[in-house]
Design a protein around this motif. Structure first.
Motif, PDB file in Angstrom:
ATOM      1  N   SER A  21      49.136  40.195  45.631  1.00 50.01           N
ATOM      2  CA  SER A  21      48.308  39.055  46.042  1.00 50.01           C
ATOM      3  C   SER A  21      46.891  39.490  46.394  1.00 50.01           C
ATOM      4  O   SER A  21      46.109  38.700  46.913  1.00 50.01           O
ATOM      5  CB  SER A  21      48.939  38.370  47.263  1.00 50.01           C
ATOM      6  OG  SER A  21      49.059  39.280  48.350  1.00 50.01           O
ATOM      7  N   LEU A  45      45.020  33.298  35.202  1.00 52.35           N
ATOM      8  CA  LEU A  45      44.890  34.146  36.391  1.00 52.35           C
ATOM      9  C   LEU A  45      44.156  33.431  37.527  1.00 52.35           C
ATOM     10  O   LEU A  45      43.920  34.035  38.578  1.00 52.35           O
ATOM     11  CB  LEU A  45      44.139  35.432  36.028  1.00 52.35           C
ATOM     12  CG  LEU A  45      44.856  36.376  35.061  1.00 52.35           C
ATOM     13  CD1 LEU A  45      43.937  37.522  34.661  1.00 52.35           C
ATOM     14  CD2 LEU A  45      46.145  36.916  35.664  1.00 52.35           C
ATOM     15  N   GLU A  97      36.902  40.771  40.341  1.00 49.68           N
ATOM     16  CA  GLU A  97      37.784  41.533  39.456  1.00 49.68           C
ATOM     17  C   GLU A  97      37.058  42.773  38.919  1.00 49.68           C
ATOM     18  O   GLU A  97      37.634  43.864  38.850  1.00 49.68           O
ATOM     19  CB  GLU A  97      38.226  40.651  38.275  1.00 49.68           C
ATOM     20  CG  GLU A  97      39.064  39.449  38.641  1.00 49.68           C
ATOM     21  CD  GLU A  97      40.481  39.804  39.073  1.00 49.68           C
ATOM     22  OE1 GLU A  97      41.097  40.677  38.429  1.00 49.68           O
ATOM     23  OE2 GLU A  97      40.954  39.205  40.056  1.00 49.68           O
ATOM     24  N   ALA A 115      48.955  35.332  41.376  1.00 53.01           N
ATOM     25  CA  ALA A 115      48.567  34.931  40.020  1.00 53.01           C
ATOM     26  C   ALA A 115      49.621  35.347  39.008  1.00 53.01           C
ATOM     27  O   ALA A 115      49.831  34.666  37.997  1.00 53.01           O
ATOM     28  CB  ALA A 115      47.217  35.557  39.660  1.00 53.01           C
ATOM     29  N   THR A 116      50.277  36.470  39.270  1.00 56.22           N
ATOM     30  CA  THR A 116      51.353  36.982  38.416  1.00 56.22           C
ATOM     31  C   THR A 116      52.505  37.404  39.319  1.00 56.22           C
ATOM     32  O   THR A 116      52.403  37.340  40.544  1.00 56.22           O
ATOM     33  CB  THR A 116      50.875  38.185  37.580  1.00 56.22           C
ATOM     34  OG1 THR A 116      50.421  39.212  38.469  1.00 56.22           O
ATOM     35  CG2 THR A 116      49.732  37.796  36.655  1.00 56.22           C
ATOM     36  N   ARG A 167      43.823  40.723  40.101  1.00 60.17           N
ATOM     37  CA  ARG A 167      44.745  39.910  39.299  1.00 60.17           C
ATOM     38  C   ARG A 167      44.924  40.461  37.885  1.00 60.17           C
ATOM     39  O   ARG A 167      46.048  40.556  37.394  1.00 60.17           O
ATOM     40  CB  ARG A 167      44.250  38.459  39.254  1.00 60.17           C
ATOM     41  CG  ARG A 167      44.288  37.799  40.628  1.00 60.17           C
ATOM     42  CD  ARG A 167      43.699  36.400  40.618  1.00 60.17           C
ATOM     43  NE  ARG A 167      43.618  35.876  41.981  1.00 60.17           N
ATOM     44  CZ  ARG A 167      43.105  34.691  42.304  1.00 60.17           C
ATOM     45  NH1 ARG A 167      42.622  33.910  41.339  1.00 60.17           N
ATOM     46  NH2 ARG A 167      43.066  34.295  43.557  1.00 60.17           N
TER      47      ARG A 167
END
Length: 680
Positions: A106, A204, A215, A50-51, A111
């Motif tokens: 990952s 995200l 999350e 996601a980042t 995220r």
């Protein structure tokens, strides 16, 4: 592969347990392990980031090129010079760390945390890639017989690694700034715009309620393990994500939703007097009990948080504290520690759980506090004005938010969630009813929650679910709710006076799962602490049922709780009568001799003592017939708690007196004809 075995699930994020290859490892083994490690890193090409997309992709690409180099050496069977072995050993250690870093970047559910830790992650990538470049400084490429094309690729990778500009992705930085701006708005008491929140979640790739919940669960795990200095920021992020889960997602996707909170918590629901062993603030087992000026006892960490918040009254009584002195209650502390030892309760885990709960008395940060207040108003509004689906989701959100957080409970209660939750108990929708009663269970752990439930006529509504709930799960949860409500002395009478309460609990013990039986037993125990309820419990046929459980169950905790309730009922004449009429002494004796639970042994002794006290010589005669009882009682006097020892000594004295009387010619008939005499 040369690598220490570890559980990837248990590894904390940003902790890299890499192992340096030993000096005696053969070059062939080292090379083979490097190839496998490089292949594993290459597999991350297919994973979602996601980042840190660019940095991850570049690291994977460089190691993919080096894999070609390693395979070239392996396929040609080249002999590695000593300096090459040193280089490969350093690369092996670095590649392990890179693999851990890619795993973290990952990792599912992490995220937002990775985004907000972008600077740290970039630094890690920078250090590791530079380390790869440094390792190649000692590699004698020119003396190794590899093809020119591969050599050029390796040199290119080494050069790129030295000069690589590893920085935060501009898009990541923009997303991070937006999150920080939302936290700033929360801190100022301003609700953020829907579109800003949606943009962050879309960036995200958090697309569903379950994605958002993952999350939150990850952040909660980090919060539990974190140091105090990290708590405010983690709390703010938790507030952000909880707010997003409530406001952004309209639909619950239950496939991956956390259902663990509906399971029976055997440690929490046990036949301990809640007012003796649990902190009235946290409702957890007290680890360091202290007494305040009003004479009430609390766990030190909980009352310190209370006082730190500026409160000057006793949380339980509402009386003004004359001083803030906390006097250690050493006797109670010893009893609690003994209870933990006797019943196999991990003191270390209990300390950790109590500390974690105590942390939640106050909000972790101003932003977290305001976010919780905002979302509490949203769920309260949805409970009243929402569609059936929205009401169901709101109730489920409450059961999650109030699960282990005292501040959350207080916010939800203040927002007015209890009255509409009580209304939802009459729903014909199975899911709505289950979520509503589970939410009320969580809120009833709070002192104000109990009060509001009772003031709004909630006792009859909860008993209605216990008696006629759509599902067995709803009935079991209703029993657990009654247990918590019965921790207030005045409520025990009110609950017991509702005609259906005690028969419904007895039915649950008959028909329920092991969890349902346990909830039913401990709820009856809580109610039986009020003397006026004991006759009702006995008249409902509870004693034969308890004896059946003790004789047939393989659940040790259920047996001990059944003994505790039986001991309480034996204190009244009719209870002792019913136990004697059931010819249960051989069974109780067997449990006394076989159980490893000191609490269980004490309950057995209590039952005998009460029956002999209430039943007179005929009851004593029945007990005295079993000569093995005396040795068990002597064992309790030496190995049991002070209270258990005292009871055992009283019973021994009673038996000795009976033997003396019977040996002098009195009471012998009771021994001679005991089998044919109908006792009571």
């Amino acid at each position: 592969m040369i690598q220490k075995k570890f559980n990837e699930v248990d590894r904390r994020i940003f902790y890299f347990p890499a192992v340096r290859p030993c000096e005696t490892v053969s070059p062939a083994t080292l090379l083979g392990s490097l190839i496998v490690l490089s292949q594993n890193i290459g597999n991350y090409q297919s994973k979602f980031f996601a980042t840190q997309r660019r940095n991850s992709r570049e690291a994977i690409r460089k190691i993919g090129i080096l894999l070609v180099f390693f395979e070239e050496i392996h396929d040609r069977g080249l002999i590695l010079p000593e300096t090459a072995v040193l280089c490969f050993s350093e690369l092996h250690l670095t590649f392990q760390k890179i693999r851990f870093l890619l795993e973290d970047c990952s990792r599912e559910g992490a995220r937002l945390w990775i985004l907000m830790k972008s600077e740290m992650v970039v630094t890690q990538f920078r250090v590791l890639i530079r380390t790869v470049a440094t390792a190649f400084d000692i590699l004698p490429l020119n003396s190794m017989d590899i093809c020119g094309e591969v050599m050029e690729l390796v040199e290119l990778v080494a050069k790129q690694a030295r000069k690589a500009r590893i920085e935060i992705d501009p898009n990541d930085e923009r997303a991070m700034r937006r999150v920080l701006s939302v936290l700033d708005l929360f801190e100022k008491g301003i609700e953020p715009e829907f579109q800003v929140l949606k943009w962050v979640l879309d960036y995200l790739e958090i697309k569903t309620w379950s994605d958002c919940n993952k999350e939150i669960k990850f952040l909660e795990e980090q919060w539990v393990e974190s140091e105090e200095r990290e708590v405010p920021f983690l709390s703010s992020l938790l507030g952000f994500m909880c707010y997003c889960r409530v406001r952004i997602f309209d639909t619950l996707d239950y496939q991956n939703a956390d259902q663990t909170d509906v399971r029976c918590n055997m440690e929490v629901l046990s036949c301990l007097n809640p007012e003796d062993f649990r902190c009235p603030i946290s409702l957890e087992l007290m680890i360091d009990p202290v007494t305040v000026s009003t004479g009430q006892t609390y766990d030190r960490s909980s009352i310190q948080k209370w006082l730190k918040a500026g409160h000057t009254i006793c949380p339980k009584t509402g009386e003004k504290l004359t001083n803030t002195e906390l006097v250690p209650n050493t006797n109670l502390r010893k009893l609690i520690h003994q209870f933990c030892a006797d019943n196999g309760v991990s003191l270390a885990k209990t300390v950790k759980k109590t500390r974690d709960i105590a942390r939640t008395i106050l909000p972790g940060s101003p932003a977290a506090a305001e976010a919780m207040k905002f979302l509490s108003r949203i769920v309260a509004r949805n409970l009243v004005f929402g569609t059936s689906e929205q009401k169901n989701k709101a109730a489920y959100e409450i059961r999650l938010l109030a699960k282990a957080n005292i501040f959350n409970r207080s916010c939800l209660i203040e927002a007015g969630t209890i009255p509409p939750l009580l209304n939802l108990l009459y729903s014909f929708n199975k899911s709505i009813q289950e979520n509503a009663i589970a939410a009320l269970l969580k809120l009833s752990k709070h002192a104000n929650g109990k009060k509001i439930v009772v003031e709004n006529g909630g006792l009859r509504s909860i008993v209605a679910v216990l008696k006629r709930g759509i599902s067995l799960e709803a009935k079991q949860t209703a029993a657990a709710t009654i247990f918590y409500l019965s921790s207030v002395k005045g409520y025990r009478r009110l609950i017991g006076e509702i005609d259906e309460t005690i028969p419904a609990l007895v039915d649950l013990i008959k028909e329920g799962t092991p969890c349902g039986k346990k909830n039913g037993v401990v709820a009856l125990f809580g109610l039986a602490l009020y003397h006026g309820n004991r006759q009702r419990v006995i008249d409902a046929g509870t004693i034969p049922l308890l004896l059946h459980i003790i004789a047939s169950s393989n659940k040790d905790e259920l047996i001990v709780d059944s003994l505790a309730l039986l001991a309480t009922l034996a204190e009244c004449l009719d209870g002792a009568l019913a136990i004697l009429q059931a010819s249960s002494f051989p069974l109780i004796t067997r449990i006394l001799q076989s159980t490893t639970s000191q609490a269980g042994k004490e309950h057995c002794v209590s039952i005998f003592l009460s029956c002999c006290t209430n039943g007179g010589d005929e009851a004593v005669a029945v007990l005295a017939k079993d000569t093995s009882v005396m040795s068990s009682l002597y064992s309790v006097t030496t190995d049991g708690t002070a209270q258990a020892s005292k009871k055992a000594r009283s019973l021994i004295k009673m038996l000795h007196k009976f033997h003396e009387t019977s040996s002098s010619g009195h009471g012998c008939q009771a021994f001679t004809n005991e089998q044919s005499v109908h006792v009571w």
